[in-house]
Enzyme design. Structure first.
Site, mmCIF file in Angstrom:
data_model
loop_
_atom_site.group_PDB
_atom_site.id
_atom_site.type_symbol
_atom_site.label_atom_id
_atom_site.label_comp_id
_atom_site.label_asym_id
_atom_site.label_seq_id
_atom_site.Cartn_x
_atom_site.Cartn_y
_atom_site.Cartn_z
ATOM 1 N N CYS A 2 -10.256 9.153 -11.659
ATOM 2 C CA CYS A 2 -11.427 9.989 -11.480
ATOM 3 C C CYS A 2 -12.659 9.155 -11.795
ATOM 4 C CB CYS A 2 -11.368 11.182 -12.407
ATOM 5 S SG CYS A 2 -9.918 12.198 -12.115
ATOM 6 N N ARG A 27 -13.670 5.217 -4.014
ATOM 7 C CA ARG A 27 -12.398 5.401 -4.698
ATOM 8 C C ARG A 27 -11.632 6.605 -4.154
ATOM 9 N NH1 ARG A 27 -13.408 4.161 -10.660
ATOM 10 N NH2 ARG A 27 -12.152 5.970 -11.011
ATOM 11 N N TRP A 74 -9.895 13.122 -8.761
ATOM 12 C CA TRP A 74 -8.761 12.787 -7.896
ATOM 13 C C TRP A 74 -7.572 13.411 -8.594
ATOM 14 C CZ3 TRP A 74 -4.193 10.161 -6.965
ATOM 15 C CH2 TRP A 74 -3.936 9.905 -5.606
ATOM 16 N N ASN A 100 -11.259 11.215 -17.536
ATOM 17 C CA ASN A 100 -10.406 10.429 -16.644
ATOM 18 C C ASN A 100 -9.216 9.983 -17.474
ATOM 19 O OD1 ASN A 100 -9.350 8.710 -14.704
ATOM 20 N ND2 ASN A 100 -10.755 7.030 -15.218
ATOM 21 N N GLY A 101 -8.008 10.270 -17.020
ATOM 22 C CA GLY A 101 -6.825 9.885 -17.797
ATOM 23 C C GLY A 101 -5.804 11.003 -17.785
ATOM 24 N N GLU A 480 10.120 -5.739 1.614
ATOM 25 C CA GLU A 480 8.736 -5.435 1.224
ATOM 26 C C GLU A 480 7.879 -6.713 1.194
ATOM 27 O OE1 GLU A 480 6.575 -3.230 0.829
ATOM 28 O OE2 GLU A 480 5.181 -3.859 -0.724
ATOM 29 N N LYS A 484 4.621 -7.097 3.536
ATOM 30 C CA LYS A 484 3.294 -7.316 2.963
ATOM 31 C C LYS A 484 2.659 -8.558 3.581
ATOM 32 C CE LYS A 484 2.981 -4.600 1.324
ATOM 33 N NZ LYS A 484 2.828 -3.231 1.343
ATOM 34 N N GLU A 487 1.640 -7.850 7.234
ATOM 35 C CA GLU A 487 0.539 -6.871 7.304
ATOM 36 C C GLU A 487 -0.823 -7.525 7.059
ATOM 37 O OE1 GLU A 487 2.110 -3.933 4.327
ATOM 38 O OE2 GLU A 487 1.065 -2.478 5.573
ATOM 39 N N HIS A 503 24.933 -14.712 9.800
ATOM 40 C CA HIS A 503 25.241 -13.965 11.021
ATOM 41 C C HIS A 503 24.154 -14.108 12.080
ATOM 42 C CE1 HIS A 503 28.725 -12.339 9.070
ATOM 43 N NE2 HIS A 503 27.988 -11.870 8.070
ATOM 44 N N LYS A 602 -4.228 3.299 7.014
ATOM 45 C CA LYS A 602 -3.713 3.627 5.681
ATOM 46 C C LYS A 602 -2.725 4.778 5.741
ATOM 47 C CE LYS A 602 -3.533 3.407 1.236
ATOM 48 N NZ LYS A 602 -2.582 2.334 0.864
HETATM 49 C C1 G6P Z 1 1.179 3.080 6.647
HETATM 50 C C2 G6P Z 1 0.582 2.172 5.593
HETATM 51 C C3 G6P Z 1 1.682 1.581 4.715
HETATM 52 C C4 G6P Z 1 2.522 2.696 4.114
HETATM 53 C C5 G6P Z 1 3.072 3.635 5.198
HETATM 54 C C6 G6P Z 1 3.685 4.887 4.588
HETATM 55 O O1 G6P Z 1 1.902 2.334 7.555
HETATM 56 O O2 G6P Z 1 -0.152 1.139 6.208
HETATM 57 O O3 G6P Z 1 1.115 0.796 3.690
HETATM 58 O O4 G6P Z 1 3.584 2.139 3.408
HETATM 59 O O5 G6P Z 1 2.022 4.080 6.045
HETATM 60 O O6 G6P Z 1 2.671 5.643 4.006
HETATM 61 P P1 G6P Z 1 2.907 6.751 2.925
HETATM 62 O O7 G6P Z 1 1.539 7.314 2.651
HETATM 63 O O8 G6P Z 1 3.814 7.786 3.522
HETATM 64 O O9 G6P Z 1 3.520 6.121 1.728
#
Ligand code: G6P
Length: 607
Positions: A2, A27, A74, A100-101, A480, A484, A487, A503, A602
């Site tokens: 927050c 934020r 938030w 906030n917390g 992952e 990353k 991406e 394989h 996002k």
């Molecule tokens: C998008 C984002 C990823 C995320 C995925 C799932 O592709 O770019 O970073 O992992 O969605 O999003 P979610 O909000 O369901 O975790």
């Protein structure tokens, strides 16, 4: 999470608070509010949604005063409603708090205060602070705040004003950022320097356990009831940098927040002595959960990899047959479910269309649905039967990093929860909990190596293909790590289970295609070493993620990044951190648009 701001001085507070909160907009927030004091009278304003063109209302006659506090929320405890927006107040509406917390023990405190006659208006943890201050108020606000905080377990950055002691703002901090701004004839308090940077660059960083008292003509900071001497620092960042906490990108800021994300996800949820976890969001389905005998985990992107690790955890420690699927695949499959199936949906945003479609499909089949979600009040959290919030705070960078750590932490808590409902012994429950409690500190140790990781990433900056390999718990971490890297850097990377190399993928290994091998000292370590040797035999370079103390690995790997030892089931929470840093620094060395990679969003709310 927050945003907090407070002002006391010789100017009208409302435009200052309003523009300060607006500068924290980046934020993300779901509601906001203010309280002003004028001639000993308070005016309170709260709204759901974004700040837009409401200036007139604030600047109008009802919202005047040279003292005020503001908050952008938030949601973490309680839905997004006007009642739950801050500031919160006591029964007599004389004491106003922005916070906030997380107050870990708010349920117990609230029950006690209700018995004592206090009347609550919101579902939030913050409101207990206002009522505690009311309870302890004798002579002055700071005394009552100090006493109230002794009852609280958890984290807080807070600012308090009161009509009973109207010439001051009292602020306090415990593990939540809070700074004091020292201006000319005015003082400010804020959770984020971006909120006050246009008024002053002179700041004091409040430390844990300190209470600041701000008046028009001066301030004082108390620690254990004695005055503390503090240095005034000058911020030399510009506004854009201030938003990012001084980091160049949100992605790096969010990676650096990973240890506290793990802490926040666990906060108030561990019953160490009994080897149990308390998950309030699952209480309503507690008995149904005892009867389930199979689980399906569903997520997309990074959340899918967290789910996959959850599968390994649940099978090994809760003894429940589990399968994991991607939202977009699951929705078109023929799921075989029964009355004893539980489906767990993992999503940062809670709005991913494919995950929601899978959720609706499962609901239509009468399956018990649970959510692991970061965003309170999101579609997923509203549509699932029950769930657990990850409390990771807003994630701004498109590529998910800290939210993944929150998801892994919650999945390990759900594993203990379901495991202890079944065969898991108290000893095993206690063991996992005690290892989990060490994880935030261990994560901080990894982050201290960021400069070395940066050097390694830069060393490989001319490579255009990477492999990531891991086995068992670290197989999804390989996926992952590769996701990353591609991406944010737009460089080709593939993650795979170490055993699959032979394989097919081995055909591609050569000196230009490095492999990141996640090989902590665990039950599959020897197998990983065989895979690494297969790569070395074909002149492939190896960057190893290994356990501290494993010097042998230096003989076969070209570069080694060490992570501390922990329980095998928890290693992914640590091993992913260097991979997040690697992806970040690699992309940065190529000058990519890290926070907003091309072609990506996002939250993917379309199929
Ligand atoms: C998008 C984002 C990823 C995320 C995925 C799932 O592709 O770019 O970073 O992992 O969605 O999003 P979610 O909000 O369901 O975790």
């Amino acid at each position: 999470m927050c945003g907090i701001i407070g002002y006391i001085g010789t100017k009208e507070a409302s435009p200052i608070l309003l523009s300060g909160l607006k500068r924290m907009e980046y934020r993300g927030y779901d509601s906001y509010g203010f309280c002003f004091l004028n001639d000993g009278k308070a005016s309170l304003f709260k709204r759901v949604g974004k700040i837009d063109n409401t200036e007139k209302e604030f600047l109008g006659k009802d919202f005047v005063g040279q003292i005020g506090i503001g908050h952008s929320r938030w949601a973490t405890t309680g839905l997004v409603t006007q009642e739950n927006a801050h500031p919160h107040c006591d029964c007599k509406k004389e004491i106003f708090v922005v916070h906030n917390g997380i107050v870990e023990n708010y349920k117990e405190l609230k029950a006690k205060l209700i018995k004592e006659g206090h009347i609550f208006e919101s579902e939030t943890d913050t409101e207990v602070i206002a009522h505690l201050i009311e309870k302890y108020y004798v002579n002055n606000l700071e005394g009552a705040v100090g006493k109230a905080l002794r009852d609280i377990r958890g984290t807080y950055g807070l600012a308090v004003i009161s009509t009973k002691d109207p010439e001051k703002i009292v602020a306090a901090r415990m593990s939540s950022p809070l700074i004091i701004g020292v201006g000319v004839d005015e003082f400010l308090v804020a959770s984020d320097p971006s909120a006050i940077i246009t008024r002053t660059r002179q700041i004091i960083n409040l430390d844990d356990g300190e209470i600041a008292i701000l008046k028009k003509d001066g301030f004082c900071i108390l620690k254990e009831e004695k005055e503390a001497q503090k240095n005034i620092e000058t911020i030399d960042w510009d506004i854009e940098q201030a938003e990012k906490g001084g980091y160049e990108h949100f992605m790096l800021k969010e990676i650096m927040e990973e240890p506290s994300v793990i802490e926040d996800a666990m906060r108030g949820r561990l019953l160490e002595d009994e080897g149990l976890v308390k998950l309030g969001g699952l209480e309503s389905v507690q008995d149904q959960l005892r009867k389930i005998d199979n689980i399906t985990l569903i997520g997309c992107g990074t959340a899918h990899y967290a789910a996959k690790i959850g599968e390994y955890m649940l099978e090994e420690y809760a003894n429940i047959p589990t399968l994991t699927d991607i939202g977009s695949e699951f929705r078109y499959r023929k799921p075989i479910v029964n009355k004893s199936t539980a489906a767990i949906f993992v999503s940062q945003s809670g709005e991913t269309a494919d995950t929601l479609a899978a959720l609706r499909e499962m609901k239509a089949k009468g399956v018990l649905t649970l959510g692991v979600t970061n965003v309170v009040g999101s579609s997923q959290s509203r549509e699932t039967d029950a769930g657990v919030y990850t409390r990771s705070g807003p994630e701004i960078a498109v590529a998910s990093t800290k939210a993944f750590l929150g998801q892994l932490t919650i999945l390990s808590l759900i594993t203990i929860y379901l495991g202890r409902q079944r065969d898991m012994s108290i000893v095993t429950g206690k063991r996992i909990i005690s290892e989990l409690m060490k994880i935030p500190e261990l994560a901080r140790e990894i982050l201290k190596q960021k400069n070395e990781i940066k050097k390694i990433a830069e060393k490989y900056k001319n490579c255009r293909d990477f492999w990531f390999i891991g086995r068992k718990y670290n197989y999804p971490i390989a996926l992952e790590g590769a996701l990353k890297l591609k991406e944010v850097s737009y460089v080709h990377a593939e993650g795979l289970a170490g055993g699959e190399l032979k394989h097919g993928p081995l055909a591609l290994i050569d000196e230009n295609c490095p492999t990141i091998a996640i090989c902590p000292t665990d039950s599959v370590y020897e197998k990983m070493i065989s895979n690494i040797e297969e790569i070395k035999a074909r002149k492939g370079k190896i960057i190893a993620i290994a356990t501290v103390g494993n010097e042998e690995i230096e003989k076969i790997a070209d570069d080694v990044i060490y992570i501390p030892k922990t329980l095998e089931m928890l290693t992914p929470i640590l091993s992913v951190i260097p991979l997040h840093l690697f992806a970040y620094y690699f992309a940065d060395s190529l000058d990519r648009d890290i926070d907003k990679p091309k072609n990506l969003a996002k939250s993917v709310t379309v199929e």
